[in-house]
Design a protein around this motif. Structure first.
Motif, PDB file in Angstrom:
ATOM      1  N   UNK A 129      11.005  36.750  41.051  1.00 45.97           N
ATOM      2  CA  UNK A 129       9.809  36.846  41.881  1.00 45.97           C
ATOM      3  C   UNK A 129      10.056  37.780  43.058  1.00 45.97           C
ATOM      4  N   UNK A 130       8.966  38.258  43.634  1.00 49.03           N
ATOM      5  CA  UNK A 130       9.058  39.088  44.825  1.00 49.03           C
ATOM      6  C   UNK A 130       8.962  38.210  46.073  1.00 49.03           C
ATOM      7  N   UNK A 131       9.229  38.781  47.227  1.00 44.52           N
ATOM      8  CA  UNK A 131       9.142  38.023  48.480  1.00 44.52           C
ATOM      9  C   UNK A 131       7.708  37.596  48.771  1.00 44.52           C
ATOM     10  N   UNK A 132       6.759  38.443  48.386  1.00 42.00           N
ATOM     11  CA  UNK A 132       5.346  38.168  48.661  1.00 42.00           C
ATOM     12  C   UNK A 132       4.618  37.933  47.343  1.00 42.00           C
ATOM     13  N   UNK A 133       4.325  36.672  47.063  1.00 38.00           N
ATOM     14  CA  UNK A 133       3.612  36.291  45.848  1.00 38.00           C
ATOM     15  C   UNK A 133       2.365  35.511  46.241  1.00 38.00           C
ATOM     16  N   UNK A 134       1.271  35.746  45.528  1.00 35.95           N
ATOM     17  CA  UNK A 134       0.044  34.990  45.780  1.00 35.95           C
ATOM     18  C   UNK A 134       0.205  33.570  45.239  1.00 35.95           C
ATOM     19  N   UNK A 135      -0.247  32.601  46.019  1.00 38.92           N
ATOM     20  CA  UNK A 135      -0.102  31.195  45.628  1.00 38.92           C
ATOM     21  C   UNK A 135      -1.435  30.467  45.691  1.00 38.92           C
ATOM     22  N   UNK A 136      -1.467  29.333  45.013  1.00 37.74           N
ATOM     23  CA  UNK A 136      -2.632  28.445  45.007  1.00 37.74           C
ATOM     24  C   UNK A 136      -2.163  27.051  45.404  1.00 37.74           C
ATOM     25  N   UNK A 137      -2.889  26.411  46.299  1.00 35.23           N
ATOM     26  CA  UNK A 137      -2.596  25.034  46.703  1.00 35.23           C
ATOM     27  C   UNK A 137      -3.813  24.170  46.420  1.00 35.23           C
ATOM     28  N   UNK A 193      -4.211  33.823  35.790  1.00 31.90           N
ATOM     29  CA  UNK A 193      -4.966  33.545  34.560  1.00 31.90           C
ATOM     30  C   UNK A 193      -5.286  34.795  33.760  1.00 31.90           C
ATOM     31  N   UNK A 194      -5.293  35.950  34.420  1.00 39.86           N
ATOM     32  CA  UNK A 194      -5.727  37.180  33.748  1.00 39.86           C
ATOM     33  C   UNK A 194      -4.766  38.341  33.979  1.00 39.86           C
ATOM     34  N   UNK A 195      -3.479  38.064  33.884  1.00 48.65           N
ATOM     35  CA  UNK A 195      -2.493  39.113  34.020  1.00 48.65           C
ATOM     36  C   UNK A 195      -1.856  39.149  35.395  1.00 48.65           C
ATOM     37  N   UNK A 196      -0.697  39.810  35.471  1.00 47.59           N
ATOM     38  CA  UNK A 196       0.020  39.928  36.731  1.00 47.59           C
ATOM     39  C   UNK A 196       1.035  41.064  36.618  1.00 47.59           C
ATOM     40  N   UNK A 197       1.577  41.460  37.755  1.00 45.77           N
ATOM     41  CA  UNK A 197       2.619  42.480  37.810  1.00 45.77           C
ATOM     42  C   UNK A 197       3.875  41.869  38.421  1.00 45.77           C
ATOM     43  N   UNK A 198       5.044  42.270  37.915  1.00 47.78           N
ATOM     44  CA  UNK A 198       6.281  41.754  38.486  1.00 47.78           C
ATOM     45  C   UNK A 198       6.818  42.724  39.538  1.00 47.78           C
ATOM     46  N   UNK A 199       7.943  42.374  40.179  1.00 49.21           N
ATOM     47  CA  UNK A 199       8.438  43.172  41.294  1.00 49.21           C
ATOM     48  C   UNK A 199       9.019  44.514  40.852  1.00 49.21           C
ATOM     49  N   UNK A 200       9.219  44.680  39.545  1.00 47.30           N
ATOM     50  CA  UNK A 200       9.703  45.959  39.021  1.00 47.30           C
ATOM     51  C   UNK A 200       8.563  46.906  38.667  1.00 47.30           C
ATOM     52  N   UNK A 201       7.332  46.413  38.851  1.00 50.26           N
ATOM     53  CA  UNK A 201       6.180  47.248  38.560  1.00 50.26           C
ATOM     54  C   UNK A 201       5.636  47.095  37.153  1.00 50.26           C
ATOM     55  N   UNK A 202       6.229  46.210  36.366  1.00 44.20           N
ATOM     56  CA  UNK A 202       5.716  45.954  35.023  1.00 44.20           C
ATOM     57  C   UNK A 202       4.431  45.150  35.100  1.00 44.20           C
ATOM     58  N   UNK A 203       3.447  45.529  34.314  1.00 42.93           N
ATOM     59  CA  UNK A 203       2.155  44.851  34.299  1.00 42.93           C
ATOM     60  C   UNK A 203       1.967  44.119  32.977  1.00 42.93           C
ATOM     61  N   UNK A 204       1.537  42.857  33.077  1.00 45.21           N
ATOM     62  CA  UNK A 204       1.311  42.031  31.898  1.00 45.21           C
ATOM     63  C   UNK A 204      -0.186  41.732  31.813  1.00 45.21           C
ATOM     64  N   UNK A 205      -0.905  42.611  31.146  1.00 47.70           N
ATOM     65  CA  UNK A 205      -2.356  42.510  31.074  1.00 47.70           C
ATOM     66  C   UNK A 205      -2.784  41.270  30.292  1.00 47.70           C
ATOM     67  N   UNK A 206      -3.674  40.498  30.895  1.00 46.19           N
ATOM     68  CA  UNK A 206      -4.228  39.330  30.222  1.00 46.19           C
ATOM     69  C   UNK A 206      -3.287  38.155  30.095  1.00 46.19           C
TER      70      UNK A 206
END
Length: 275
Positions: A129-137, A193-206
């Motif tokens: 994970x990166x230092x800054x990740x979006x979270x849900x509470x 829920x609909x994809x994300x990018x990791x800290x290396x810049x890789x994108x996982x669509x969907x």
């Protein structure tokens, strides 16, 4: 409702816990595995149950319909044993006896969604994970909830410290999120829920991703003189004479700390089987 998406499923992950003195906080369901057994528990903070190992609490459960949906709620008043974590502000109670009693009284199963051990990230996963990740509470800030439907409140924020590193204290992380009375015990997730990018810049669509980071328990406040202190997130609003301002930061107990409960649960299961 018949939940489909991850966020819809998580609407049934928590309950609004009301203690005997009227204060409220958040609890969530977790399934431990003991061999072939699945053991559901309800987890919250020690201070939500007033540090009382026999605290009486109230909450509502959803009931399951034959088509897999839920439309009905059931009120519970529970005087139970709370098992405390050795160090952290965290406790649990066995919830399956309540599920069985509800089934006996209503003829319906309880509809709930529980976290599982597979959602707890190990050190390798956290380092990805990166230092800054979006979270849900998910929880019940200022005791607020959809009382008609028995639904919680979703809040979004960001990690304020790197999830892979302890923030000053072992097993503790910091989140940039508004934490109000009633939020104590709220589970915190990285949720896509609909994809994300990791800290290396890789994108996982969907792609879908859910990581259970931890449990909110405290937050730093600042008084009128600019002095900062760390306090438990209160469970009720009180009129006080001093000026104290929340900083929109929250301390959370890392989810791996829950694994301490496994030994205690194993002992209880062995005791039960030996009878």
């Amino acid at each position: 409702m018949k939940p489909i998406s991850l966020t819809e499923q998580l609407m049934f992950n928590t309950v609004r816990i009301e203690a005997h003195d009227g204060s409220s906080g958040t609890g969530f369901f977790f399934n431990f595995k003991e061999g072939e057994l699945t053991i559901p528990v309800l987890i919250t903070n020690k201070h939500v149950v007033n540090y009382n190992r026999n605290e009486t609490v109230k909450f509502f459960l959803h009931l399951s319909e034959e088509d897999g949906s839920t439309t009905e709620n059931y009120a519970i008043t529970l005087q139970t044993d709370w098992f405390f974590h050795s160090e952290k502000d965290m406790c649990f109670t066995f919830i399956n006896p309540i599920f069985e009693e509800v089934k006996k009284q209503t003829g319906k199963q309880v509809f709930y969604v529980a976290n599982e051990e597979s959602l707890i990230p190990n050190k390798i996963k956290l380092m990805e994970l990166s230092a800054l990740e979006e979270i849900v509470m998910i929880g019940y800030p200022i005791g607020l909830w959809d009382s008609k439907n028995n639904y919680p409140i979703f809040r979004k924020g960001y990690t304020a410290s790197h999830p892979a590193y302890d923030f000053n204290t072992k097993g503790i992380g910091l989140a940039d999120i508004a934490a109000f009375p009633g939020s104590s015990g709220s589970p915190i997730y990285i949720l896509n829920e609909n994809g994300y990018s990791d800290k290396k810049g890789n994108t996982y669509l969907g792609a879908r991703r859910i990581i259970f980071l931890g449990i909110l328990y405290a937050g730093p406040t600042m008084n009128a003189n600019g002095e900062i202190s760390v306090v438990d997130i209160p469970t009720q609003q009180k009129v006080i004479s001093r000026t104290s301002v929340m900083t929109n930061l929250g301390y959370y107990i890392k989810s791996e700390e829950l694994l301490e409960f496994k030994n205690l649960i194993s002992e209880k299961v062995k005791q039960q089987n030996s009878r």
